[in-house]
Design an enzyme around this catalytic site. Structure first.
Site, PDB file in Angstrom:
ATOM      1  N   ASP A 101       2.361  -6.385  10.623  1.00 42.86           N
ATOM      2  CA  ASP A 101       3.547  -6.078  11.594  1.00 42.86           C
ATOM      3  C   ASP A 101       3.412  -6.936  12.996  1.00 42.86           C
ATOM      4  OD1 ASP A 101       4.688  -4.202  10.303  1.00 42.86           O
ATOM      5  OD2 ASP A 101       3.707  -2.612  11.286  1.00 42.86           O
ATOM      6  N   ARG A 128       0.833  -1.226  -0.072  1.00 42.88           N
ATOM      7  CA  ARG A 128      -0.110  -0.153   0.018  1.00 42.88           C
ATOM      8  C   ARG A 128       0.842   1.056   0.036  1.00 42.88           C
ATOM      9  NH1 ARG A 128      -5.098   0.762   3.814  1.00 42.88           N
ATOM     10  NH2 ARG A 128      -3.542   0.838   5.693  1.00 42.88           N
ATOM     11  N   THR A 154      -1.064   7.485  -0.843  1.00 42.58           N
ATOM     12  CA  THR A 154      -2.146   7.320  -2.026  1.00 42.58           C
ATOM     13  C   THR A 154      -3.092   6.366  -1.300  1.00 42.58           C
ATOM     14  OG1 THR A 154      -1.259   5.769  -3.615  1.00 42.58           O
ATOM     15  CG2 THR A 154      -0.863   8.319  -3.880  1.00 42.58           C
ATOM     16  N   ASP A 198      -1.881  -3.023  12.416  1.00 40.65           N
ATOM     17  CA  ASP A 198      -1.409  -3.658  11.361  1.00 40.65           C
ATOM     18  C   ASP A 198      -1.178  -5.222  11.317  1.00 40.65           C
ATOM     19  OD1 ASP A 198       0.875  -4.331   9.391  1.00 40.65           O
ATOM     20  OD2 ASP A 198       0.442  -2.265   9.047  1.00 40.65           O
TER      21      ASP A 198
HETATM   22  N1  URA Z   1      -4.124  -3.239   6.944  1.00 41.37           N
HETATM   23  C1  URA Z   1      -3.998  -3.868   8.444  1.00 41.37           C
HETATM   24  O1  URA Z   1      -2.799  -4.457   8.571  1.00 41.37           O
HETATM   25  N2  URA Z   1      -4.464  -3.247   9.222  1.00 41.37           N
HETATM   26  C2  URA Z   1      -5.690  -2.217   9.030  1.00 41.37           C
HETATM   27  O2  URA Z   1      -6.395  -1.929   9.812  1.00 41.37           O
HETATM   28  C3  URA Z   1      -5.933  -2.011   7.486  1.00 41.37           C
HETATM   29  C4  URA Z   1      -5.020  -2.470   6.573  1.00 41.37           C
END
Ligand code: URA
Length: 211
Positions: A205, A106, A110, A202
């Site tokens: 992560d 991602r 953007t 995330d």
């Molecule tokens: N990706 C993630 O890991 N967590 C989110 O909340 C959105 C996208």
């Protein structure tokens, strides 16, 4: 075309494990194990209508006709990197599946999906493809990944995630009305950075310990 079907899997085992995953202080090890376990359980749900055929076998006592999964081996398609968290659990359920790796990241500004890797079986036209990513947030990655699978001929695609935001569901259903979605929960909304609220943070992560 009507919007694709949204399946919210509210099985108590999945709901319980998802709550554990949301907890801020859960360890990386536990987060990873839970992702794997939920992957297994979601695989069970998403393959519920796989076609069966009757085959001849012999039990120790006598011959019989018994059901086996028909057709070509299906394709599991994790979106790198968090989608990989579901892969082992799904492969435990469908050990002979093919695997298509879809590398998308991602762009932090953007929020658009940028492709950096795509390796899949050459022809996906006769195989069911299970596209997986724990988080359906903006829907940008899921939409791009589904388009890549379609470019290889995939016609029966199912999208599996853990958490979905209403914005992501709407985006995905608009672009891919033919692809049904399975999720364990639909959360409230996205924040300004495209994270799902309340969410779980995330997923990549937390799974790989990269924060
Ligand atoms: N990706 C993630 O890991 N967590 C989110 O909340 C959105 C996208």
């Amino acid at each position: 075309m009507a919007a694709s079907k949204l399946n919210v899997v509210n099985h108590p085992l999945i709901q319980h494990k998802l709550t554990l995953m949301r907890e801020r202080d859960r360890s990386i090890k536990s987060f990873r194990e839970l992702t794997n376990e939920i992957g297994m359980l979601l695989c069970y749900e998403v393959t519920r209508d796989l076609p069966l055929e009757m085959v001849d076998i012999e039990t120790p006592l006598m011959p019989m006709k018994a059901p086996m999964i028909a057709g070509k081996k299906l394709t599991l398609a994790p979106i790198l990197r968090a989608g990989v968290g579901f892969l082992d659990g799904m492969l435990a359920m469908v050990p002979s599946a093919r695997v298509a790796h879809i590398g998308l990241y991602r762009d932090p500004k953007t929020l658009q999906a940028v492709e950096y890797y795509f390796k899949a079986p050459q022809d996906l036209s006769d195989r069911m493809a299970i596209l997986m990513d724990p988080m359906l947030a903006t829907g940008n990655s899921a939409c791009a990944a589904a388009a890549l699978l379609k470019s290889r001929g995939a016609r029966d695609i199912r999208f599996v995630c853990l958490l979905a935001a209403p914005e992501g569901i709407a985006h995905f259903q608009r672009e891919h009305p033919d692809i049904p979605v399975w999720t364990a929960a639909v959360d409230e909304k996205l924040n300004d950075h495209g994270y799902i609220l309340p969410g779980l943070g995330d997923a990549g992560d937390r799974m790989f310990g990269t924060k």
